[in-house]
Scaffold this motif. Structure first.
Motif, PDB file in Angstrom:
ATOM      1  N   ALA A 280      -3.486  40.675  -8.599  1.00  0.00           N
ATOM      2  CA  ALA A 280      -1.933  41.210  -8.231  1.00  0.00           C
ATOM      3  C   ALA A 280      -1.458  41.451  -9.802  1.00  0.00           C
ATOM      4  O   ALA A 280      -0.891  42.102  -9.499  1.00  0.00           O
ATOM      5  CB  ALA A 280      -2.008  39.473  -8.407  1.00  0.00           C
ATOM      6  N   GLU A 281      -2.048  40.966 -10.649  1.00  0.00           N
ATOM      7  CA  GLU A 281      -1.121  42.071 -11.860  1.00  0.00           C
ATOM      8  C   GLU A 281      -1.415  43.281 -11.636  1.00  0.00           C
ATOM      9  O   GLU A 281      -0.539  44.040 -12.336  1.00  0.00           O
ATOM     10  CB  GLU A 281      -1.439  40.624 -13.070  1.00  0.00           C
ATOM     11  CG  GLU A 281      -0.747  41.414 -13.944  1.00  0.00           C
ATOM     12  CD  GLU A 281      -1.407  40.585 -15.867  1.00  0.00           C
ATOM     13  OE1 GLU A 281      -0.087  39.856 -16.616  1.00  0.00           O
ATOM     14  OE2 GLU A 281      -2.014  41.001 -16.215  1.00  0.00           O
ATOM     15  N   GLY A 282      -2.805  43.410 -12.137  1.00  0.00           N
ATOM     16  CA  GLY A 282      -2.621  44.797 -12.070  1.00  0.00           C
ATOM     17  C   GLY A 282      -2.093  45.448 -11.024  1.00  0.00           C
ATOM     18  O   GLY A 282      -2.169  46.683 -10.915  1.00  0.00           O
ATOM     19  N   LYS A 283      -2.429  44.868  -9.588  1.00  0.00           N
ATOM     20  CA  LYS A 283      -1.247  46.235  -8.510  1.00  0.00           C
ATOM     21  C   LYS A 283       0.221  45.942  -9.136  1.00  0.00           C
ATOM     22  O   LYS A 283       0.746  47.384  -9.117  1.00  0.00           O
ATOM     23  CB  LYS A 283      -1.771  45.383  -7.490  1.00  0.00           C
ATOM     24  CG  LYS A 283      -2.703  45.297  -6.383  1.00  0.00           C
ATOM     25  CD  LYS A 283      -3.048  45.387  -5.311  1.00  0.00           C
ATOM     26  CE  LYS A 283      -3.209  43.689  -5.994  1.00  0.00           C
ATOM     27  NZ  LYS A 283      -3.399  43.781  -3.856  1.00  0.00           N
ATOM     28  N   GLU A 284       0.386  45.384  -9.878  1.00  0.00           N
ATOM     29  CA  GLU A 284       2.007  45.207 -10.629  1.00  0.00           C
ATOM     30  C   GLU A 284       2.622  45.845 -11.145  1.00  0.00           C
ATOM     31  O   GLU A 284       3.471  47.182 -11.072  1.00  0.00           O
ATOM     32  CB  GLU A 284       2.640  43.727 -11.058  1.00  0.00           C
ATOM     33  CG  GLU A 284       3.866  43.812 -11.063  1.00  0.00           C
ATOM     34  CD  GLU A 284       4.963  42.021 -11.460  1.00  0.00           C
ATOM     35  OE1 GLU A 284       6.115  42.581 -11.804  1.00  0.00           O
ATOM     36  OE2 GLU A 284       4.160  42.122 -10.897  1.00  0.00           O
TER      37      GLU A 284
ATOM     38  N   VAL B   7      -8.617  48.853  -7.831  1.00  0.00           N
ATOM     39  CA  VAL B   7     -10.213  48.992  -7.071  1.00  0.00           C
ATOM     40  C   VAL B   7     -10.420  47.765  -7.525  1.00  0.00           C
ATOM     41  O   VAL B   7     -10.273  47.119  -7.992  1.00  0.00           O
ATOM     42  CB  VAL B   7     -10.716  50.039  -7.494  1.00  0.00           C
ATOM     43  CG1 VAL B   7     -12.135  50.105  -7.216  1.00  0.00           C
ATOM     44  CG2 VAL B   7     -10.425  51.807  -7.768  1.00  0.00           C
ATOM     45  N   LYS B   8     -10.700  47.338  -5.739  1.00  0.00           N
ATOM     46  CA  LYS B   8     -11.174  45.932  -5.865  1.00  0.00           C
ATOM     47  C   LYS B   8     -12.447  45.839  -6.508  1.00  0.00           C
ATOM     48  O   LYS B   8     -12.918  46.555  -6.435  1.00  0.00           O
ATOM     49  CB  LYS B   8     -11.278  45.602  -4.327  1.00  0.00           C
ATOM     50  CG  LYS B   8      -9.939  46.012  -3.842  1.00  0.00           C
ATOM     51  CD  LYS B   8     -10.130  45.757  -1.653  1.00  0.00           C
ATOM     52  CE  LYS B   8     -10.696  44.145  -1.165  1.00  0.00           C
ATOM     53  NZ  LYS B   8     -11.086  44.341  -0.270  1.00  0.00           N
TER      54      LYS B   8
ATOM     55  N   ALA C 129      -8.464  50.334  -3.925  1.00  0.00           N
ATOM     56  CA  ALA C 129      -9.340  51.417  -3.280  1.00  0.00           C
ATOM     57  C   ALA C 129     -10.985  50.724  -3.267  1.00  0.00           C
ATOM     58  O   ALA C 129     -10.958  49.328  -3.625  1.00  0.00           O
ATOM     59  CB  ALA C 129      -9.521  52.115  -3.753  1.00  0.00           C
ATOM     60  N   THR C 130     -11.307  50.291  -2.853  1.00  0.00           N
ATOM     61  CA  THR C 130     -13.223  50.310  -2.182  1.00  0.00           C
ATOM     62  C   THR C 130     -14.091  51.327  -2.577  1.00  0.00           C
ATOM     63  O   THR C 130     -15.421  50.844  -3.373  1.00  0.00           O
ATOM     64  CB  THR C 130     -14.018  49.799  -0.758  1.00  0.00           C
ATOM     65  OG1 THR C 130     -13.169  50.860  -0.086  1.00  0.00           O
ATOM     66  CG2 THR C 130     -12.688  48.328  -0.404  1.00  0.00           C
TER      67      THR C 130
ATOM     68  N   ALA D 117      -5.557  62.406 -15.407  1.00  0.00           N
ATOM     69  CA  ALA D 117      -6.394  63.531 -14.431  1.00  0.00           C
ATOM     70  C   ALA D 117      -5.552  61.820 -13.348  1.00  0.00           C
ATOM     71  O   ALA D 117      -5.063  62.478 -11.651  1.00  0.00           O
ATOM     72  CB  ALA D 117      -6.763  63.893 -14.005  1.00  0.00           C
ATOM     73  N   ALA D 118      -5.945  60.215 -13.363  1.00  0.00           N
ATOM     74  CA  ALA D 118      -5.544  59.414 -13.230  1.00  0.00           C
ATOM     75  C   ALA D 118      -5.826  58.490 -13.558  1.00  0.00           C
ATOM     76  O   ALA D 118      -6.152  58.192 -14.828  1.00  0.00           O
ATOM     77  CB  ALA D 118      -6.983  59.594 -11.893  1.00  0.00           C
ATOM     78  N   VAL D 119      -5.371  57.667 -13.200  1.00  0.00           N
ATOM     79  CA  VAL D 119      -5.034  55.843 -13.786  1.00  0.00           C
ATOM     80  C   VAL D 119      -5.559  55.219 -13.276  1.00  0.00           C
ATOM     81  O   VAL D 119      -5.201  54.955 -11.998  1.00  0.00           O
ATOM     82  CB  VAL D 119      -3.462  56.029 -14.508  1.00  0.00           C
ATOM     83  CG1 VAL D 119      -3.255  54.345 -15.359  1.00  0.00           C
ATOM     84  CG2 VAL D 119      -3.351  56.498 -15.733  1.00  0.00           C
ATOM     85  N   LEU D 120      -6.731  54.238 -13.913  1.00  0.00           N
ATOM     86  CA  LEU D 120      -6.901  53.731 -12.750  1.00  0.00           C
ATOM     87  C   LEU D 120      -6.896  52.177 -13.137  1.00  0.00           C
ATOM     88  O   LEU D 120      -7.435  51.963 -14.687  1.00  0.00           O
ATOM     89  CB  LEU D 120      -8.762  53.637 -12.787  1.00  0.00           C
ATOM     90  CG  LEU D 120      -9.253  55.150 -12.219  1.00  0.00           C
ATOM     91  CD1 LEU D 120     -10.832  54.924 -12.439  1.00  0.00           C
ATOM     92  CD2 LEU D 120      -9.051  55.480 -11.085  1.00  0.00           C
TER      93      LEU D 120
END
Length: 320
Positions: free
Chosen positions: A94-98, A151-152, A115-116, A86-89
């Motif tokens: 920096a690597e995670g966002k890429e 997520v931060k 996201a916080t 239903a979602a991927v977290l």
């Protein structure tokens, strides 16, 4: 109940704190399924199960260490196809966002970064974000496809929630692009013994008011007394007083600790963008009109060379 895919950040099987926070958030949305890749992936299962993972997908192929990013995206896509979540977290490094952005493009979905907070709704996960250098707080929802969300760190508590944690080997077919960028050498980063800046519960930072590289010892002493990470403003980094790897701000790292102590930092918007989501903010500055005081929970108008050593002494006295 729907499954939520969580990408695991680990070092040789030791799961890093942001991943455990993701599992807390994932449980709000459904049943967490974790993906761990690289050396030691299977060893993550115990910690992941203790924090709510009902299933742990693993692959320890050498490609994850030998090449940059793309093999990890291939693995996450394979896990996505296997789970239909239903979602991927993903942790918001920096690597995670890429990784998240590349996956979103591949599966034709929207992506939300930094996201916080996350909450469930009938239309899907709703993310809380800071926008425009943290001047606004927004709530956002992906309107197309499966939400891919980074997520931060320090956005959620780490909560024990024992689950099955069934380990399953994941079969990953690497794409042609996976071997496009090869890692040719690695140099271990020198350890300071302090927590990672982006993950620390407490951050003590110094700015232009520190007035020299040699004076950062005062900032470090306070940080060490609190078990904190050390940060620096752009002005301090540009002056060569502290490494860029410790810069907090729009062109540095974004932090969201439980406690942020700013010393000799004026509070320019560039710096505020990197720390404004901190839970409690304390500032020490001899300029009573410094913009940082518009932001803080507690402010001390005074010379940091008088205030910070006294604070360090008081902390050490209470600890002793």
């Amino acid at each position: 109940m729907a499954e939520v895919l969580v990408y695991v950040d680990h070092v040789d099987g030791a799961v890093r704190k942001p991943t455990l926070e993701l599992l807390t958030l994932a449980r709000r949305l459904g049943e967490p399924v974790a993906l761990a890749v690289g050396a030691g992936a299977a060893a993550t299962a115990t910690a992941l199960a203790e924090h709510g993972a009902v299933k742990v997908l693993t692959d320890e192929a050498s490609e994850y260490a030998d090449y940059l990013v793309v093999p990890k995206v291939d693995a996450l896509q394979a896990a996505y196809n296997a789970v239909s979540p239903a979602a991927v977290l993903v942790p918001s490094s920096a690597e995670g966002k890429e990784i998240a952005a590349r996956l979103a493009v591949r599966i034709g979905s929207g992506v939300i970064t930094d996201a916080t907070d996350l909450t469930a709704s009938e239309q899907g996960p709703v993310a809380t974000q800071s926008a425009f250098a943290a001047s606004f707080t927004t709530t956002t929802r992906v309107a197309k496809g499966t939400p891919v969300i980074t997520v931060k760190p320090n956005s959620a508590p780490v909560e024990a929630a024992p689950a099955a944690g069934t380990v399953q080997a994941l079969t990953v077919t690497f794409s042609e692009q996976a071997k496009g960028t090869k890692v040719t050498a690695r140099t271990p980063r020198e350890s300071t013994g302090r927590p990672d800046l982006t993950e620390a519960a407490i951050v003590v930072s110094g700015g232009r008011g520190v007035n020299g590289a040699e004076n950062f010892a005062i900032i470090e002493a306070l940080a060490d007394s609190l078990g904190a990470a050390v940060g620096a403003s752009r002005a301090a980094v540009d002056a060569g007083w502290y490494p860029h790897s410790n810069q907090v701000g729009q062109t540095g790292k974004s932090v969201s600790p439980q406690l942020y102590i700013a010393n000799g930092i004026s509070g320019a918007i560039q710096h505020r963008a990197g720390m404004q989501t901190s839970k409690t903010i304390v500032a020490v500055n001899k300029d009573a009109e410094a913009p940082i005081f518009d932001l803080v929970d507690y402010g001390v108008v005074g010379d940091l060379f008088d205030v910070v050593p006294q604070l360090t002494e008081e902390v050490n006295t209470r600890k002793g």
